[in-house]
Design a protein around this motif. Sequence first.
Motif: not given
Length: 400
Positions: A246-250
């Motif tokens: 999950e790009d946003e969390k990373i």
Amino acid sequence: MGIRDIISNYLFKQVEKRGWVEDYTSSIRYSGVYSNDRNILSSSDVYELLQDISNQVALADIVVENGNGKEIYNDPVVSILKHPNNYLTGFEFIKLMTNNYLLHGEVFPILDGSQIHLATNISTELDDRLVEHFKINGVEIPSFMIRHIKNIGNNHLEGIGILDIGKETLNGVMNAEKVLTDKYSKGGLLAFMLRLDAHINPQNSGQSKFIKAILNQLESIDDSRTIKMIPLGKGYSIETLKSPIEDEKILAYLNVYKKDLGKFLGVNVDTYTSLLKSDLEKGMMYLHNKAVKHIMKNFGEHLSLLFFGKDSSKKVKFKINILDFVPYSTKTNIGYNIVRTGITSPDNVAEMLGFPKQNTAETQAVYISNDLSKIGEKQATDNSLKGGDENNKQKGDESI
């Protein structure tokens, strides 16, 4: 563990032994990254900060001063530090020493005649008389040949570097960066799941050929404009799997913890980057005061002891011209104001503005504009002022 679990584990091990699992699946291992000398600079934030700090230290002028603070221009130590050895320039040597100092928390310059090197694989220990001993592969090095420069934390014998105190943060940031990089370098990790109503049987050659044909079709999609039509019979379907990354969390994680890396180097990244955006010179001055000045002080003290010993009054010093952090427009204003308020030495102003000095007695003196008296010579100033008062009085009498 129940009977079902025992039987399932046994059957799965038998399948593994026969290689059936490998026929249709490939093992996915989450490859972690552990920070070390080789890969730490692959983190762009660490690399940028290290570059900024070590470049500023390496760009400093190294001078030798006597006990009275007077610079000794022809001292052989200056020549050694400008040409430390056969494989490094003076700039490279100081830059390498600074990077090792920041990464490992300690560095060991070793003096061998007219050459100076950075020793590795050093083991140190204190004897009963609190004298530090140095060994390389079991061979002791005389203490007068080597110095142990430490980024002091809470241990008198070991320094602290970002590889130690920031290890957990570094590993987390580098793993997060690697996950994102791998995802997009592999086309976004696009994955599909094949559903079959029937049981997958490795011994079923028809079924195996059909599955491999579908895999070949999917693997051959290497262009975003390519469209594949895969006809499927009854009981078969292909579904797109959502990426587990999950790009946003990373990115949210990186936005928080990447900034923490700068704190391990003594820099608040938010403050530093905001200053660089608004005023480059202020940003460099901030870096100088927060991270560079104390490094130059430590290096100077250790190199002084290495070259001259503790009984000498000579000192090795790193000097940075603070005016390098001043914008050119400010320099011209300083020069203009000095010249406007007094006839000052053109050499100082010329050097500040980047012009060659004339190096004459007249251009190196500072005068008061009213009477051309040298500043600092009190008697000359007093005499000139008296003469000036008498002249003014005479002029006043004449006017009356």
